[in-house]
Scaffold this motif. Structure first.
Motif, mmCIF file in Angstrom:
data_model
loop_
_atom_site.group_PDB
_atom_site.id
_atom_site.type_symbol
_atom_site.label_atom_id
_atom_site.label_comp_id
_atom_site.label_asym_id
_atom_site.label_seq_id
_atom_site.Cartn_x
_atom_site.Cartn_y
_atom_site.Cartn_z
ATOM 1 N N UNK A 1 -4.097 4.625 -4.284
ATOM 2 C CA UNK A 1 -2.848 3.804 -4.827
ATOM 3 C C UNK A 1 -1.457 3.866 -4.523
ATOM 4 N N UNK A 2 -1.370 5.276 -4.531
ATOM 5 C CA UNK A 2 -0.022 5.823 -4.059
ATOM 6 C C UNK A 2 0.377 5.478 -2.858
ATOM 7 N N UNK A 3 -0.458 5.397 -1.751
ATOM 8 C CA UNK A 3 -0.298 4.584 -0.468
ATOM 9 C C UNK A 3 -0.232 3.157 -0.546
ATOM 10 N N UNK A 4 -0.275 2.474 -1.665
ATOM 11 C CA UNK A 4 -0.470 1.037 -1.411
ATOM 12 C C UNK A 4 -1.778 0.373 -1.294
ATOM 13 N N UNK A 5 -2.920 0.939 -1.450
ATOM 14 C CA UNK A 5 -4.202 0.288 -1.446
ATOM 15 C C UNK A 5 -4.460 0.026 -2.786
ATOM 16 N N UNK A 6 -5.080 -1.310 -3.008
ATOM 17 C CA UNK A 6 -5.392 -1.919 -3.978
ATOM 18 C C UNK A 6 -6.812 -1.421 -4.343
ATOM 19 N N UNK A 7 -7.228 -0.535 -5.247
ATOM 20 C CA UNK A 7 -8.377 -0.136 -5.565
ATOM 21 C C UNK A 7 -9.165 -0.554 -6.785
ATOM 22 N N UNK A 8 -10.298 -0.848 -6.803
ATOM 23 C CA UNK A 8 -10.937 -1.367 -8.168
ATOM 24 C C UNK A 8 -12.595 -0.794 -8.045
ATOM 25 N N UNK B 1 -12.335 7.906 6.283
ATOM 26 C CA UNK B 1 -12.408 6.301 5.977
ATOM 27 C C UNK B 1 -10.835 5.984 4.932
ATOM 28 N N UNK B 2 -11.091 6.875 4.110
ATOM 29 C CA UNK B 2 -9.952 6.596 2.886
ATOM 30 C C UNK B 2 -8.523 6.795 3.529
ATOM 31 N N UNK B 3 -8.349 7.892 4.519
ATOM 32 C CA UNK B 3 -7.141 8.043 4.880
ATOM 33 C C UNK B 3 -6.729 7.066 5.898
ATOM 34 N N UNK B 4 -7.756 6.551 6.611
ATOM 35 C CA UNK B 4 -7.339 5.320 7.622
ATOM 36 C C UNK B 4 -6.947 4.025 6.630
ATOM 37 N N UNK B 5 -7.520 3.858 5.529
ATOM 38 C CA UNK B 5 -7.007 2.754 4.453
ATOM 39 C C UNK B 5 -5.549 2.893 3.983
ATOM 40 N N UNK C 1 2.167 -1.726 5.706
ATOM 41 C CA UNK C 1 2.346 -2.927 5.138
ATOM 42 C C UNK C 1 1.236 -4.030 5.002
ATOM 43 N N UNK C 2 -0.104 -3.587 5.609
ATOM 44 C CA UNK C 2 -1.208 -4.282 5.748
ATOM 45 C C UNK C 2 -1.703 -4.086 4.173
ATOM 46 N N UNK C 3 -2.001 -5.512 3.760
ATOM 47 C CA UNK C 3 -2.912 -5.816 2.379
ATOM 48 C C UNK C 3 -4.174 -5.150 2.673
ATOM 49 N N UNK C 4 -4.362 -4.085 1.745
ATOM 50 C CA UNK C 4 -5.555 -3.231 1.887
ATOM 51 C C UNK C 4 -6.179 -3.357 0.329
ATOM 52 N N UNK C 5 -7.428 -3.786 0.010
ATOM 53 C CA UNK C 5 -8.201 -3.981 -0.936
ATOM 54 C C UNK C 5 -9.658 -3.196 -0.828
ATOM 55 N N UNK C 6 -9.819 -2.221 -1.755
ATOM 56 C CA UNK C 6 -11.139 -1.782 -1.695
ATOM 57 C C UNK C 6 -11.769 -1.680 -2.976
ATOM 58 N N UNK D 1 -3.382 4.934 5.521
ATOM 59 C CA UNK D 1 -2.410 4.860 6.758
ATOM 60 C C UNK D 1 -2.084 3.160 6.800
ATOM 61 N N UNK D 2 -3.029 2.323 6.915
ATOM 62 C CA UNK D 2 -2.841 0.866 7.036
ATOM 63 C C UNK D 2 -1.904 0.234 6.093
#
Length: 400
Positions: free
Chosen positions: A120-127, A85-89, A96-101, A91-92
Motif C-alpha cells: 500500500x505504501x508503494x501505491x498498490x491497491x490491495x484487498x 512477485x510482490x516487490x515487482x508489483x 505510476x502503473x495502476x496495480x490492483x491485487x 516497483x510498477x
C-alpha cells in the motif's frame, strides 16, 4: 456420567449450529451472486504446464506494463518467489502503473501485515476477497474465491491452476515436480477476463470500475475459439455434466481432487456404458488431508465399470482439465470436486480449437506415461485403517 452427557449435548448443538450456519449462509450467498457466462470469442492461446516458464512470462508481462495490472490469486505464499512477485508489483506501482491485487483471505493467510503495508505504501491497491464474517461464520470460512486471474494493460490475460509460491516451481521436496495447466490469452476474450476481475474487485471493495473504458481494449480477434465461464458454487456441476454427456469416444479428466457429485459420477458410469473411454488422472501424493482417501470412495466402482484411473508418480498433479473427444477442452480453476462444484468461486475457459485440443491431449497423455495405472486387485488389498479414513473422508467430502 453427567460430564459425558454435557459433552454429547454440546457436540449436538455445535453440529446443529454448523449445519444451520452453512445452509443459511449458502442461501444468502446465492441470493447476492450472479454467475457470468460470456459469449464465444476468438483468441490467441498459449499453454503453460511448468511454473518456471509461467512465472518468467507473467513477471515479464508485469514488468512491461504501462497502464494497469489487475491480479487475483487464491494463494500467495510467504517465500522467495512470492517476495519477488510482490516487490515487482511495488516497483510498477511506484512507476505510476495502476496495480490492483486481490487474494483470498484464507488462501493467503501467510501474507504478513508488514508486506501488505509495504504494498500500500508503494501505491498498490490491495484487498482480501471472501473474508469470513458473522452471522454465517462457518459458511464464509469455507466458501473461497479460488480464481486465478491476471490482466496486464487490458491486452494480455492469464488463467489456470498455478498460484504464487515455491511449490509451484517444484521446489517443495514433499510434493516434488508440480504439474499444472495455465493459459495465456490474447484477443477480445481478455476483455471478459478483465470484466470478471473488476466484478470481483467491486464485490470486495465496493469500487465499481466496470464502466471505465480505459481497462477494455479493441484487439485482433485471434484464431482459436474460446468461451469463459465464471461460477459461484451452483452451476459448475451442470457445466461439467454437459461436457460428460457430450462425449462420444473419449473423456480425459485431470484433477488433483477427484470427489465428484452423485450426478457427475453417475454420468461417468453412463458414459462408460455407451462406449466412451474414460481416463482419470489424479496425483499419487496429497497436498491436503483426506482428499486422496475421499477419491477411493469412487475409484473401485469406476474401475469395475471399465474406466481407467492413473496416479501421477513423479510429483504433484494439480491441473484442472477436461477433454471431450477432439471437440472441447476445459482448463481453468475448477476442480472435479464438491468444493469447486458447490462452494468456491471459479473461472474456467472452454476451448473449441482442434489444434489446441490436440496439444492439450498430448500433454495429458504424456502425464499418463509418467503415472501408475490403478488396478482393482490392488485396491482390494487396502487395510482396515484405509477404509476407516475413506469413510470419514466421504462424510466430510463437501468441505475438502
Amino acid at each position: 456420567m453427567l460430564a459425558i452427557l454435557v459433552i454429547i449435548l454440546l457436540l449436538i448443538v455445535l453440529v446443529a449450529w454448523f449445519a444451520l450456519d452453512f445452509s443459511l449462509g449458502k442461501k444468502a450467498h446465492l441470493q447476492k451472486q450472479e454467475e457470468q457466462t460470456f459469449s464465444k470469442k476468438h483468441a490467441h492461446i498459449q499453454l503453460f504446464t511448468n511454473g518456471t516458464d509461467l512465472f518468467k512470462d507473467l513477471f515479464a508481462a508485469i514488468d512491461q506494463a504501462t497502464h494497469s495490472i489487475h491480479i487475483e490469486f487464491y494463494i500467495i505464499k510467504r517465500d522467495n518467489i512470492s517476495q519477488q512477485f510482490l516487490q515487482l508489483l511495488e516497483k510498477k506501482a511506484s512507476e505510476g502503473v495502476e496495480v490492483r491485487l486481490l487474494t483470498d483471505r484464507i488462501g493467503s493467510l501467510k501474507i504478513r501485515k508488514k508486506a501488505i503495508s509495504s504494498l500500500k505504501a508503494h501505491g498498490v491497491q490491495f484487498s482480501y476477497s471472501q473474508i469470513p464474517r458473522l452471522p454465517f461464520l462457518f459458511y464464509t470460512l469455507h466458501a473461497r474465491n479460488h480464481r486465478k486471474i491476471s490482466v496486464i494493460d487490458g491486452k494480455v490475460g492469464y488463467i489456470g491452476g498455478f498460484n504464487i509460491g515455491q511449490e509451484y516451481l517444484g521446489l517443495d521436496p514433499t510434493l516434488g515436480i508440480w504439474k499444472d495447466y495455465h493459459l495465456k490469452l490474447k484477443g477480445l476474450v481478455v476483455n471478459d477476463l478483465q470484466r470478471q476481475f473488476l466484478l470481483d474487485w467491486k464485490a470486495t471493495t465496493k469500487n465499481n470500475l466496470l464502466h471505465e473504458s480505459r481497462y477494455f481494449s479493441a484487439q485482433p480477434a485471434g484464431t482459436e475459439m474460446v468461451q469463459l465461464k465464471s461460477t459461484e458454487g451452483y452451476t459448475l456441476e451442470r457445466d461439467f455434466l454437459m461436457l460428460i454427456e457430450k462425449a462420444k469416444h473419449e473423456l480425459c479428466i485431470g484433477t488433483p481432487y477427484f470427489i465428484p457429485s452423485e450426478k457427475l459420477f453417475n454420468a461417468l458410469l453412463e458414459a462408460i456404458k455407451r462406449g466412451v473411454k474414460v481416463n482419470v488422472l489424479i496425483p499419487m501424493r496429497a497436498d491436503h488431508p483426506f482428499v486422496r482417501d475421499a477419491a477411493f470412495a469412487y475409484i473401485p466402482t469406476l474401475l469395475e465399470a471399465g474406466g481407467s484411473v492413473y496416479e501421477y508418480y513423479y510429483g504433484f498433479y494439480h491441473a484442472k482439465v477436461i477433454i471431450v473427444d477432439d471437440d472441447i477442452c476445459d482448463i481453468g480453476t475448477g476442480n472435479f470436486d464438491k468444493r469447486s462444484l458447490f462452494l468456491n468461486q471459479e473461472v474456467n475457459c472452454y476451448i473449441f480449437d482442434q489444434s489446441f485440443i490436440k496439444q492439450a491431449k498430448e500433454t495429458f497423455y504424456k502425464s499418463l506415461m509418467e503415472s501408475k495405472q490403478l488396478q482393482l486387485k490392488d485396491l482390494k488389498k487396502r487395510k482396515l485403517l484405509d477404509h476407516v479414513k475413506q469413510a470419514f473422508a466421504t462424510l466430510i467430502s463437501p468441505l475438502l
